[in-house]
Design an enzyme around this catalytic site. Structure first.
Site, PDB file in Angstrom:
ATOM      1  N   PRO A 141       0.896  -0.853  -0.653  1.00 27.28           N
ATOM      2  CA  PRO A 141      -0.408   0.184  -0.324  1.00 27.28           C
ATOM      3  C   PRO A 141       0.380   1.596   0.289  1.00 27.28           C
ATOM      4  O   PRO A 141       2.023   1.400   0.893  1.00 27.28           O
ATOM      5  CB  PRO A 141      -0.840  -0.123   1.056  1.00 27.28           C
ATOM      6  CG  PRO A 141      -0.547  -1.302   1.568  1.00 27.28           C
ATOM      7  CD  PRO A 141       1.010  -1.652   1.216  1.00 27.28           C
ATOM      8  N   HIS A 142       0.211   1.814  -0.765  1.00 26.58           N
ATOM      9  CA  HIS A 142       1.494   3.358  -0.827  1.00 26.58           C
ATOM     10  C   HIS A 142       0.670   4.884  -1.574  1.00 26.58           C
ATOM     11  O   HIS A 142      -0.659   4.774  -1.929  1.00 26.58           O
ATOM     12  CB  HIS A 142       2.178   3.529  -1.551  1.00 26.58           C
ATOM     13  CG  HIS A 142       1.740   2.837  -3.632  1.00 26.58           C
ATOM     14  ND1 HIS A 142       1.794   1.734  -3.722  1.00 26.58           N
ATOM     15  CD2 HIS A 142       1.520   3.570  -4.544  1.00 26.58           C
ATOM     16  CE1 HIS A 142       0.755   1.927  -5.281  1.00 26.58           C
ATOM     17  NE2 HIS A 142       1.022   2.948  -5.698  1.00 26.58           N
ATOM     18  N   SER A 143       0.705   5.765  -0.860  1.00 28.26           N
ATOM     19  CA  SER A 143       0.645   6.723  -1.613  1.00 28.26           C
ATOM     20  C   SER A 143       1.420   8.566  -1.147  1.00 28.26           C
ATOM     21  O   SER A 143       2.337   8.021  -0.497  1.00 28.26           O
ATOM     22  CB  SER A 143      -0.852   7.413  -0.531  1.00 28.26           C
ATOM     23  OG  SER A 143      -1.481   8.611  -1.050  1.00 28.26           O
TER      24      SER A 143
END
Lengths: 152, 117
Positions: free
Chosen positions: A63-65
């Site tokens: 998960p990334h942002s």
């Protein structure tokens, strides 16, 4: 570079989450942010998941942002012994999480390079077959990750 | 809509803009190998546009400022950390106080500022 991002205080060795939402919240909790910031980051991570799961298969998710809430590029690693349903590409539960957050103004190359490195490490770990979840300390988990970084 | 609510919605808009910017970068897929569902990009764009319309209606001047700043810097709103603008890294004048009661901009670079606890 990945070595610089791995920190013993940003590791969850035995995640309790059972769902995607719970897993993201548990990983975000590690960052000791205010409730407002946690919610902003959680929403950004969930928006990214709408575009396709970051569960890349073989029990690993990334998960990334980009988010306004962090001051520097930040990595949190989580291990789930039981596994988390994460809508992964192969439908298998996720046991190893790499959550990467970059500031909105972090140079694109730095962020994408870190994401690329994590993706390569993940593939190297997945290539071995079953993912280890029996780490007795954050250092042991970090060493395990770095062993796979060295193989590249 | 209060200034606080407006600012919070504005950085939700920015998060959506950053997300779209990220997944539309060819380097992103090349480096990560992650697959993007094209149909869902449209869904995110719709969400983005709905939010943009709401913000434009509530305060057209600030919304236009956001769009102009985004073209110039790649983002329109940034946090204040240790009394410093995190876009241009210039210290803010001591007369500038933490507030969510009105929209503040950096006197140096003009970006919209937010103080987050």
């Amino acid at each position: 570079m990945i070595k610089d991002l791995l920190r013993e205080d940003r590791v969850v060795l035995d995640m309790k989450a059972k769902t995607k939402e719970e897993a993201l919240r548990e990983l975000v909790d590690v960052l000791n942010l205010s409730e407002d910031k946690k919610e902003i980051l959680f929403k950004a991570l969930m928006q990214r998941e709408v575009l396709g799961s970051t569960g890349i298969g073989k029990g690993i998710a990334i998960p990334h942002s980009r988010s306004i809430v962090v001051d520097n590029i930040t990595l949190v690693v989580g291990v789930s012994k039981e596994g988390v349903e994460f809508d992964s590409l192969d439908g298998k539960p996720v046991h190893l999480f790499f959550m990467l957050i970059a500031t909105p103004n972090d140079p694109s190359m730095k962020y994408l390079t870190a994401l690329g490195s994590i993706a390569r490490i993940s593939r190297s770990i997945a290539h071995e077959g079953e993912i280890r979840t029996d780490f007795s300390s954050p250092k042991e988990l970090i060493d395990y990750i770095l062993e796979h970084a060295d193989e590249q | 809509m209060s200034s606080r609510e407006y600012l919070h919605k504005l950085y939700l808009l920015q998060d959506l803009d950053l997300l779209l910017q990220q997944v539309e970068d060819p380097e992103y897929t090349a480096k990560t190998g992650l697959e993007i569902n094209e149909e869902r990009i449209e869904l995110i764009k719709q969400r983005r546009d709905e939010l943009a319309r709401e913000l434009q209606k509530a305060d057209p001047i600030t919304y236009e400022m956001y769009e102009k700043l985004k073209k110039r810097y790649g983002r329109g709103i940034t946090r204040v950390v240790d009394d410093m603008c995190t876009n241009c890294f210039v210290a803010l004048p001591s007369s500038m106080m933490k507030t969510e009661d009105r929209i503040e901009t950096c006197p140096n670079c003009g970006i919209i500022l937010i103080w987050l606890d």
